[in-house]
Design an enzyme around this catalytic site. Structure first.
Site, PDB file in Angstrom:
ATOM      1  N   LYS A 184      -9.245  21.744   9.492  1.00  0.00           N
ATOM      2  CA  LYS A 184      -9.396  22.222  10.867  1.00  0.00           C
ATOM      3  C   LYS A 184      -9.600  23.735  10.852  1.00  0.00           C
ATOM      4  CE  LYS A 184      -7.138  18.404  13.065  1.00  0.00           C
ATOM      5  NZ  LYS A 184      -5.992  17.814  12.357  1.00  0.00           N
ATOM      6  N   THR A 233       0.863  -1.166   0.000  1.00  0.00           N
ATOM      7  CA  THR A 233       0.000   0.000   0.000  1.00  0.00           C
ATOM      8  C   THR A 233       0.907   1.224   0.000  1.00  0.00           C
ATOM      9  OG1 THR A 233      -1.553   1.268   1.332  1.00  0.00           O
ATOM     10  CG2 THR A 233      -0.351  -0.459   2.472  1.00  0.00           C
ATOM     11  N   TRP A 276     -13.470  20.561  13.295  1.00  0.00           N
ATOM     12  CA  TRP A 276     -13.220  19.769  12.094  1.00  0.00           C
ATOM     13  C   TRP A 276     -14.321  19.932  11.064  1.00  0.00           C
ATOM     14  CZ3 TRP A 276     -11.259  14.208  13.772  1.00  0.00           C
ATOM     15  CH2 TRP A 276     -10.016  14.357  14.401  1.00  0.00           C
ATOM     16  N   GLU A 305      -5.166  -3.037   4.270  1.00  0.00           N
ATOM     17  CA  GLU A 305      -4.804  -3.652   5.552  1.00  0.00           C
ATOM     18  C   GLU A 305      -5.919  -4.526   6.113  1.00  0.00           C
ATOM     19  OE1 GLU A 305      -4.193  -0.586   4.623  1.00  0.00           O
ATOM     20  OE2 GLU A 305      -2.333   0.206   5.454  1.00  0.00           O
TER      21      GLU A 305
HETATM   22  P1  AMP Z   1      -6.691   1.313   0.150  1.00  0.00           P
HETATM   23  O1  AMP Z   1      -5.927   0.635   1.191  1.00  0.00           O
HETATM   24  O2  AMP Z   1      -5.866   1.881  -0.933  1.00  0.00           O
HETATM   25  O3  AMP Z   1      -7.795   0.442  -0.356  1.00  0.00           O
HETATM   26  O4  AMP Z   1      -7.389   2.588   0.810  1.00  0.00           O
HETATM   27  C1  AMP Z   1      -8.169   2.492   1.970  1.00  0.00           C
HETATM   28  C2  AMP Z   1      -8.807   3.818   2.254  1.00  0.00           C
HETATM   29  O5  AMP Z   1      -9.700   4.189   1.224  1.00  0.00           O
HETATM   30  C3  AMP Z   1      -9.658   3.829   3.501  1.00  0.00           C
HETATM   31  O6  AMP Z   1      -8.893   3.960   4.669  1.00  0.00           O
HETATM   32  C4  AMP Z   1     -10.554   5.030   3.244  1.00  0.00           C
HETATM   33  O7  AMP Z   1      -9.914   6.241   3.545  1.00  0.00           O
HETATM   34  C5  AMP Z   1     -10.762   4.970   1.760  1.00  0.00           C
HETATM   35  N1  AMP Z   1     -12.042   4.332   1.473  1.00  0.00           N
HETATM   36  C6  AMP Z   1     -12.278   3.062   1.108  1.00  0.00           C
HETATM   37  N2  AMP Z   1     -13.586   2.851   0.897  1.00  0.00           N
HETATM   38  C7  AMP Z   1     -14.214   4.013   1.143  1.00  0.00           C
HETATM   39  C8  AMP Z   1     -15.585   4.452   1.131  1.00  0.00           C
HETATM   40  N3  AMP Z   1     -16.580   3.652   0.773  1.00  0.00           N
HETATM   41  N4  AMP Z   1     -15.823   5.738   1.471  1.00  0.00           N
HETATM   42  C9  AMP Z   1     -14.837   6.586   1.817  1.00  0.00           C
HETATM   43  N5  AMP Z   1     -13.543   6.227   1.845  1.00  0.00           N
HETATM   44  C10 AMP Z   1     -13.234   4.966   1.525  1.00  0.00           C
END
Ligand code: AMP
Length: 542
Positions: free
Chosen positions: A439, A186, A444, A331
């Site tokens: 912020k 990642t 927030w 993760e």
């Molecule tokens: P990744 O590990 O690249 O799949 O990214 C994970 C991150 O994507 C999460 O921690 C969120 O910040 C964002 N994310 C995944 N799904 C959503 C969702 N349905 N709505 C908003 N953010 C999301």
């Protein structure tokens, strides 16, 4: 006292064995990089995966060795999913959308031994080869006649030749279910990429959960088309969950534009799909422009970033496609929550139901979840209080590969970096990434709400809200907008569009119109880049 049931380990190979025995004739259809459509069955997949396994064993691959792929969603990639993990080696899916130097860094860090790649990525492979320190073999997913040529790739081999001579007879080895099965890096916005190392146990348990009715609701009556790439978090687990339930799999290869996807949805009678919002934008534009309908599509999973409410409504109202809004992370294998209504919501008006569906959804069993304040104190599940979202469970990371970044856990929980509310019914709503939150005067402001509202404006193609320095309030929101082609849209009109929809002080201070918003390798908006681009921006209120 111990129970007296069999201790059969939860191994990925058992998914394939099950599919071969009980769904042997069910189809797997792939659009190949060669341009044609390839069809075969789970029986064929099982046979060829054993050939892959035997070829790897003959080539000296040992348990724990990392075998890398740079490939689209296709049947050969799927054979590697099973052939590599099935013998206790680790399938390392590399993301071809990264720069070749970044890919080389990741392959070196993982100490990958072999690289299997789609021929479309030959230029990427040429660029990364000089930087790769541990890769020994370079195998293109093609037969000999279709190897890229001319090419600067030294030692190029053909996949079909590599597996061609191997026996398809193999008893999948049994080993501890905690054994590593696959690896996905990642790329955080800061620091080096970090590897997430899945196990057989975490993968099989995640598949069970993904298939549940209130999760992705997968069955032997479905034809599943994962648009989400097999090089990113194992295509959200679909290549494992589909054979578990005996669903037909449709793999779109490199054709991710609206037209190619739509044609495949129709010709293969796809019932369920999954992908990030940016992909669905392309598909919806295509079907809207051509006044087309989906004849078999019933559900689509949208996640990876927030599903804009306007998109959810369009799918449901114009096309009769149920949107499963899902949230997760690399993760987390990745599934954490899915937004399916409960019985108690049945009597609500459609508008009230939508308000629930816009949230990221409820935790599926196996994922435990809570929100805490900056001191680590748990916050109430009242749908109002928002705080840092923590998770734990059997498919949540314990440590990054090779201990990168130190111990990621806080008191046994994994901090997701997301900021969220959880309501009394357990529906979680992401308000922001903790690093993207704005912020203003110590309070927030969540950027996702503001983006969703902007996206609902008919003239907006894409919108991001970022924090910009402000002398009085510290930070204030700036709305960055890409207009739809040919649309006139003013700053005043965009700001008026927020009236009555949010607290007045949340309204962005200004609007910047741009041609594009930078997207990362997994289709998410790169807000850090945008912040950099607008770091000297002077707000009219400053
Ligand atoms: P990744 O590990 O690249 O799949 O990214 C994970 C991150 O994507 C999460 O921690 C969120 O910040 C964002 N994310 C995944 N799904 C959503 C969702 N349905 N709505 C908003 N953010 C999301």
């Amino acid at each position: 006292m111990h129970g007296l049931m069999m201790g059969s380990p939860l191994l990925i190979s058992s998914l394939l064995t099950h599919a071969e025995r009980h769904h042997g004739a069910t189809e797997i259809v792939s659009r190949r990089t060669e341009g044609d459509i390839h069809r075969y069955t789970y029986r064929d997949l099982a046979r060829r995966s054993r050939q892959v396994a035997n070829s790897l064993l003959a080539a000296g691959v040992k348990p724990g060795d990392r075998i890398a792929t740079l490939a689209w969603n296709g049947y050969r990639h799927l054979e590697l999913y099973y052939g590599v993990s099935g013998i206790g080696a680790v399938l390392h899916t590399l993301n071809p959308r990264l720069f070749p130097e970044q890919i080389a860094w990741i392959a070196n860090h993982a100490e990958d031994r072999f690289l299997f790649f789609d021929t479309t990525f030959a230029p990427v492979v040429e660029a990364l080869q000089p930087h790769a320190k541990t890769l020994e073999r370079w195998i293109a997913l093609a037969d000999i006649a279709r190897l890229p040529s001319p090419t600067a790739i030294a030692g190029l081999e053909s996949y079909e030749a590599f597996i061609g001579g191997a026996s398809d007879v193999l008893e999948w080895p049994l080993f501890d279910e905690g054994t590593a099965s696959s690896l996905c890096y990642t790329s955080g916005t800061t620091g080096d990429p970090k590897g997430v190392l899945y196990s057989h146990r975490s993968t099989v348990l995640h598949s069970y959960a993904a298939a549940l009715p209130d999760a992705l609701n997968l069955s032997a009556r479905d034809a599943v088309l994962p648009v989400v790439p097999m090089f990113h978090v194992n295509a959200w687990g679909l290549p494992y969950a589909a054979p578990m339930v005996g669903a037909k799999l449709v793999l779109p290869g490199p054709g991710l534009d609206g037209k190619s996807l739509y044609e495949l949805f129709e010709s293969e009678r796809v019932t369920v799909s999954a992908g990030v919002p940016t992909v669905w934008l392309g598909l919806l534009n295509y079907v809207t422009a051509g006044d087309l309908k989906f004849s078999t599509m019933r559900r689509t999973v949208i996640g990876g970033s927030a599903c804009p409410p306007a998109m959810l409504r369009t799918f449901e109202e114009n096309y009769g496609v149920q949107v499963l809004h899902a949230w997760g992370m690399t993760e987390m294998s990745p599934l954490g929550t899915v937004g399916v209504l409960k019985n108690k919501h049945a009597g609500l008006s459609r508008e009230e139901q939508y308000a629930v569906q816009y949230k990221q959804g409820r935790a599926i069993y196996g994922v435990d979840m809570k929100i805490v304040d900056d001191m680590g104190r748990e916050l109430p599940q009242d749908g109002v209080a928002f705080g840092n979202l923590l998770v734990r469970g059997p498919w949540v990371i314990r440590s990054y590969f090779k201990g990168a970044g130190g111990d990621p856990l806080e008191d046994g929980w994994f901090p997701t970096g997301d900021v969220a509310t959880i309501d009394a019914d357990g529906f979680m709503q992401i308000t922001d990434r903790s690093k993207d939150v704005i912020k203003s005067g110590g309070e927030w402001i969540g950027s996702i709400d503001l983006e969703n509202i902007a996206m609902a404006h008919p003239g907006v193609a894409m919108a991001a809200v970022i924090a910009v320095r402000h002398p009085k309030w510290d930070e204030r929101p700036l709305l960055v907008v890409v207009r739809k082609p040919g649309v006139e849209l003013t700053r005043e009109e965009m700001l008026r569009h927020y009236e009555g929809k949010i607290a007045k002080w949340w309204t962005p201070d200004d609007v910047a119109f741009v041609d594009t918003i930078p997207l990362g390798a997994t289709g998410k908006m790169l807000k850090a880049k945008l912040r950099e681009q607008f770091k000297d921006y002077r707000l009219p209120t400053a």
